[in-house]
Design a protein around this motif. Structure first.
Motif, mmCIF file in Angstrom:
data_model
loop_
_atom_site.group_PDB
_atom_site.id
_atom_site.type_symbol
_atom_site.label_atom_id
_atom_site.label_comp_id
_atom_site.label_asym_id
_atom_site.label_seq_id
_atom_site.Cartn_x
_atom_site.Cartn_y
_atom_site.Cartn_z
ATOM 1 N N LEU A 1 4.780 8.610 11.226
ATOM 2 C CA LEU A 1 5.647 8.046 12.280
ATOM 3 C C LEU A 1 4.845 8.341 13.506
ATOM 4 O O LEU A 1 4.500 7.437 14.435
ATOM 5 C CB LEU A 1 7.189 8.438 12.407
ATOM 6 N N THR A 2 4.448 9.494 13.665
ATOM 7 C CA THR A 2 3.755 9.984 14.991
ATOM 8 C C THR A 2 2.346 9.306 15.187
ATOM 9 O O THR A 2 2.022 8.687 16.150
ATOM 10 C CB THR A 2 3.401 11.533 14.996
ATOM 11 N N HIS A 3 1.687 9.127 14.230
ATOM 12 C CA HIS A 3 0.388 8.484 14.190
ATOM 13 C C HIS A 3 0.631 6.893 14.421
ATOM 14 O O HIS A 3 -0.066 6.233 15.197
ATOM 15 C CB HIS A 3 -0.521 8.735 12.802
ATOM 16 N N GLY B 1 0.905 -1.204 0.091
ATOM 17 C CA GLY B 1 -0.073 -0.011 0.034
ATOM 18 C C GLY B 1 0.990 1.251 -0.074
ATOM 19 O O GLY B 1 2.028 1.016 0.197
ATOM 20 N N ALA B 2 0.246 2.527 -0.252
ATOM 21 C CA ALA B 2 1.139 3.687 -0.388
ATOM 22 C C ALA B 2 0.133 4.529 0.179
ATOM 23 O O ALA B 2 -0.865 4.756 0.051
ATOM 24 C CB ALA B 2 1.579 3.914 -1.791
ATOM 25 N N LEU B 3 0.892 5.608 0.913
ATOM 26 C CA LEU B 3 0.375 7.012 1.434
ATOM 27 C C LEU B 3 1.059 7.911 0.392
ATOM 28 O O LEU B 3 2.251 8.156 0.424
ATOM 29 C CB LEU B 3 0.643 7.293 2.682
ATOM 30 N N VAL B 4 0.306 8.584 -0.212
ATOM 31 C CA VAL B 4 0.850 9.383 -1.362
ATOM 32 C C VAL B 4 0.476 11.093 -1.065
ATOM 33 O O VAL B 4 -0.775 11.197 -0.863
ATOM 34 C CB VAL B 4 0.357 9.468 -2.643
ATOM 35 N N ASN B 5 1.314 11.850 -0.794
ATOM 36 C CA ASN B 5 1.114 13.246 -0.273
ATOM 37 C C ASN B 5 1.176 14.141 -1.670
ATOM 38 O O ASN B 5 2.086 14.339 -2.289
ATOM 39 C CB ASN B 5 1.992 14.066 0.441
ATOM 40 N N PRO B 6 -0.206 14.282 -2.377
ATOM 41 C CA PRO B 6 -0.166 15.077 -3.672
ATOM 42 C C PRO B 6 0.136 16.328 -3.638
ATOM 43 O O PRO B 6 0.372 17.013 -5.027
ATOM 44 C CB PRO B 6 -1.597 14.832 -4.182
ATOM 45 N N THR B 7 0.464 16.988 -2.645
ATOM 46 C CA THR B 7 0.761 18.514 -2.533
ATOM 47 C C THR B 7 2.183 18.608 -2.129
ATOM 48 O O THR B 7 2.886 19.677 -1.828
ATOM 49 C CB THR B 7 0.000 19.109 -1.471
ATOM 50 N N SER B 8 3.074 17.418 -2.011
ATOM 51 C CA SER B 8 4.484 17.694 -1.756
ATOM 52 C C SER B 8 5.310 18.169 -3.075
ATOM 53 O O SER B 8 4.620 17.936 -4.027
ATOM 54 C CB SER B 8 5.129 16.225 -1.301
ATOM 55 N N ALA C 1 -6.167 8.597 6.938
ATOM 56 C CA ALA C 1 -5.444 7.576 5.759
ATOM 57 C C ALA C 1 -4.814 6.401 6.321
ATOM 58 O O ALA C 1 -4.927 5.384 5.644
ATOM 59 C CB ALA C 1 -4.832 8.381 4.685
ATOM 60 N N ILE C 2 -3.794 6.521 7.269
ATOM 61 C CA ILE C 2 -2.971 5.426 7.572
ATOM 62 C C ILE C 2 -3.835 4.443 8.388
ATOM 63 O O ILE C 2 -3.755 3.046 8.165
ATOM 64 C CB ILE C 2 -1.851 6.079 8.691
ATOM 65 N N ASN C 3 -4.862 4.987 9.005
ATOM 66 C CA ASN C 3 -5.875 3.937 9.496
ATOM 67 C C ASN C 3 -6.480 2.828 8.502
ATOM 68 O O ASN C 3 -6.448 2.023 9.025
ATOM 69 C CB ASN C 3 -6.898 4.623 10.539
ATOM 70 N N ARG C 4 -6.917 3.641 7.517
ATOM 71 C CA ARG C 4 -7.460 2.872 6.548
ATOM 72 C C ARG C 4 -6.501 1.961 5.884
ATOM 73 O O ARG C 4 -6.802 0.597 5.612
ATOM 74 C CB ARG C 4 -8.213 3.731 5.485
ATOM 75 N N LEU C 5 -5.334 2.324 5.716
ATOM 76 C CA LEU C 5 -4.209 1.464 5.110
ATOM 77 C C LEU C 5 -3.841 0.284 6.041
ATOM 78 O O LEU C 5 -3.740 -0.869 5.718
ATOM 79 C CB LEU C 5 -3.010 2.186 4.782
ATOM 80 N N ALA D 1 -2.456 -2.748 -5.348
ATOM 81 C CA ALA D 1 -2.073 -1.786 -4.560
ATOM 82 C C ALA D 1 -3.124 -0.961 -3.823
ATOM 83 O O ALA D 1 -4.063 -0.332 -4.526
ATOM 84 C CB ALA D 1 -0.830 -1.084 -4.882
ATOM 85 N N ILE D 2 -3.102 -0.796 -2.432
ATOM 86 C CA ILE D 2 -4.087 0.087 -1.895
ATOM 87 C C ILE D 2 -3.413 1.360 -1.628
ATOM 88 O O ILE D 2 -2.424 1.727 -1.111
ATOM 89 C CB ILE D 2 -4.224 -0.612 -0.470
ATOM 90 N N ILE D 3 -3.850 2.320 -2.257
ATOM 91 C CA ILE D 3 -3.468 3.832 -2.380
ATOM 92 C C ILE D 3 -4.342 4.783 -1.570
ATOM 93 O O ILE D 3 -5.476 4.724 -1.898
ATOM 94 C CB ILE D 3 -3.100 4.283 -3.870
ATOM 95 N N GLU D 4 -3.592 5.656 -0.638
ATOM 96 C CA GLU D 4 -4.541 6.691 -0.144
ATOM 97 C C GLU D 4 -3.664 8.078 -0.578
ATOM 98 O O GLU D 4 -2.457 8.051 -0.553
ATOM 99 C CB GLU D 4 -4.307 6.618 1.311
ATOM 100 N N THR D 5 -4.475 8.951 -0.956
ATOM 101 C CA THR D 5 -4.142 10.299 -1.419
ATOM 102 C C THR D 5 -4.717 11.382 -0.399
ATOM 103 O O THR D 5 -5.480 12.218 -1.085
ATOM 104 C CB THR D 5 -4.080 10.589 -2.831
ATOM 105 N N PRO D 6 -4.338 11.627 0.668
ATOM 106 C CA PRO D 6 -4.757 12.728 1.624
ATOM 107 C C PRO D 6 -4.598 14.021 1.063
ATOM 108 O O PRO D 6 -3.536 14.402 0.599
ATOM 109 C CB PRO D 6 -4.330 12.463 2.966
ATOM 110 N N ALA D 7 -5.659 14.839 1.081
ATOM 111 C CA ALA D 7 -5.559 16.051 0.596
ATOM 112 C C ALA D 7 -4.878 17.090 1.210
ATOM 113 O O ALA D 7 -4.396 18.134 0.787
ATOM 114 C CB ALA D 7 -7.063 16.773 0.386
ATOM 115 N N SER D 8 -4.577 16.776 2.906
ATOM 116 C CA SER D 8 -3.775 17.601 3.429
ATOM 117 C C SER D 8 -3.171 16.834 4.594
ATOM 118 O O SER D 8 -3.633 15.621 4.859
ATOM 119 C CB SER D 8 -4.785 18.635 4.083
ATOM 120 N N LEU D 9 -2.011 17.410 5.104
ATOM 121 C CA LEU D 9 -1.323 16.496 6.177
ATOM 122 C C LEU D 9 -2.080 16.207 7.259
ATOM 123 O O LEU D 9 -2.238 15.191 8.281
ATOM 124 C CB LEU D 9 -0.151 17.290 6.633
#
Length: 323
Positions: free
Chosen positions: A72-74, A8-15, A47-51, A33-41
């Motif tokens: 890492l914090t979450h 799976g992947a966490l993608v920050n589209p605003t980076s 998003a991590i919970n779902r992943l 692959a399971i992909i999450e693209t959160p709109a903000s930090l």
């Protein structure tokens, strides 16, 4: 790792790099692959919970140091670390110091390469400790603990401000930005008054705390304070040489004694370290710091008040998948 690995992947589209060159995730989604693209930090935790609910083996994080910090914090600070997946970091942000040490090489198609690494079984797993930061306030007023891999204060925060103001806004990032930050700031500090340079001193007291109580104490005016569990920092620096076990910490008195002669040994000298008094490196499991001003964790800025001690301790181990 093998073809049966769940990816799976966490993608920050605003980076920064994802804005300039968006990741094509459709191919990875087609492969399962399971992909999450959160709109903000701020949406990263959900998003991590779902992943993690998908019981991934490998979680790629596409973004910069700020995205990795929030992940890492979450994962570690909020009780979601059980059965955590191995992390595969892709350097797609403005600053990518964490990924440069425990992630994928920079370049194009970073997520595709992370996927292939996970599925091919050719990657290796390394384990690193993290740093838990407590006793500070973020820009939104939150005092929640944060977990990252590089802590800095005093001159470190001034250097970050210089880099963001004069370099990042002009599109200068990475190692070039690091050198263009280090060189003029050091020259300014050497050629002008130490009271105004990036290495101007600030009052700071640091205690090491263990089961026997307060140990080693630093107290006075300091130019630099930094701690990290990364093995290689920006420019390949390794400014820690303390003995024993625990979190590496280095402090430099103000003004730094014989700075030009000691800057090389401070940052890069392995066997040859600064011999002048005023350069201190140690290791300990827990630090208590009394200081008023900005501090940073993985490039994010926080504010500290001397009345409320900053606390640094081990944040928990994380496995990283690397080439």
């Amino acid at each position: 790792m093998s073809t049966s690995v769940k990816f799976g992947a966490l993608v920050n589209p605003t980076s920064r790099r994802n804005l300039r060159r968006p990741q094509d995730i459709s191919n990875l989604v087609a492969k399962g692959a399971i992909i999450e693209t959160p709109a903000s930090l701020e949406e990263v935790p959900a998003a991590i919970n779902r992943l993690t609910a998908s019981k991934l083996d490998v979680l790629a994080i596409s973004g910069g140091d700020g995205t990795v910090l929030r992940a890492l914090t979450h994962i570690l600070a909020n009780g979601t670390s059980d059965n955590q997946p191995a992390l595969c970091l892709t350097p797609d942000g403005t600053t990518n110091m964490t990924a440069a040490d425990v992630g994928m090489p920079s370049g194009i198609n970073t997520l595709d390469r992370a996927y292939e690494l996970a599925k091919s079984g050719k990657g290796k797993l390394i384990t690193r400790q993290t740093i838990r930061l407590e006793g500070v306030t973020d820009r939104m007023g939150s005092t929640a603990p944060q977990i990252g891999m590089f802590f800095g204060a005093i001159g470190i925060c001034r250097a970050i401000a210089f880099c963001r103001t004069h370099l990042h806004r002009r599109g200068i990032v990475g190692g070039v930005a690091s050198w263009l930050t280090l060189t003029p700031l050091l020259l300014k500090n050497v050629l002008s008054s130490n009271e105004n340079g990036v290495l101007a001193g600030s009052a700071m007291t640091l205690n090491t705390v263990d089961k026997n109580g307060i140990g080693h104490v630093l107290d006075g005016s300091y130019s630099i304070l930094m701690a990290s569990t990364l093995e290689r920092l920006a420019l390949g620096a390794r400014p820690f040489w303390g003995e024993g076990s625990g979190l590496p910490m280095t402090a430099v008195k103000a003004p730094p004694p014989k700075l030009l002669a000691n800057i090389g040994p401070l940052l890069f000298g392995r066997a040859k370290r600064p011999k002048e008094p005023g350069y201190t490196s140690l290791k300990n499991d827990f630090y208590e710091i009394f200081y008023t001003g900005q501090v940073t964790l993985d490039g994010e800025l926080y504010y500290a008040e001397a009345a409320q001690p900053i606390r640094l301790s081990a944040g928990g181990e994380v496995r990283f998948l690397v080439p």
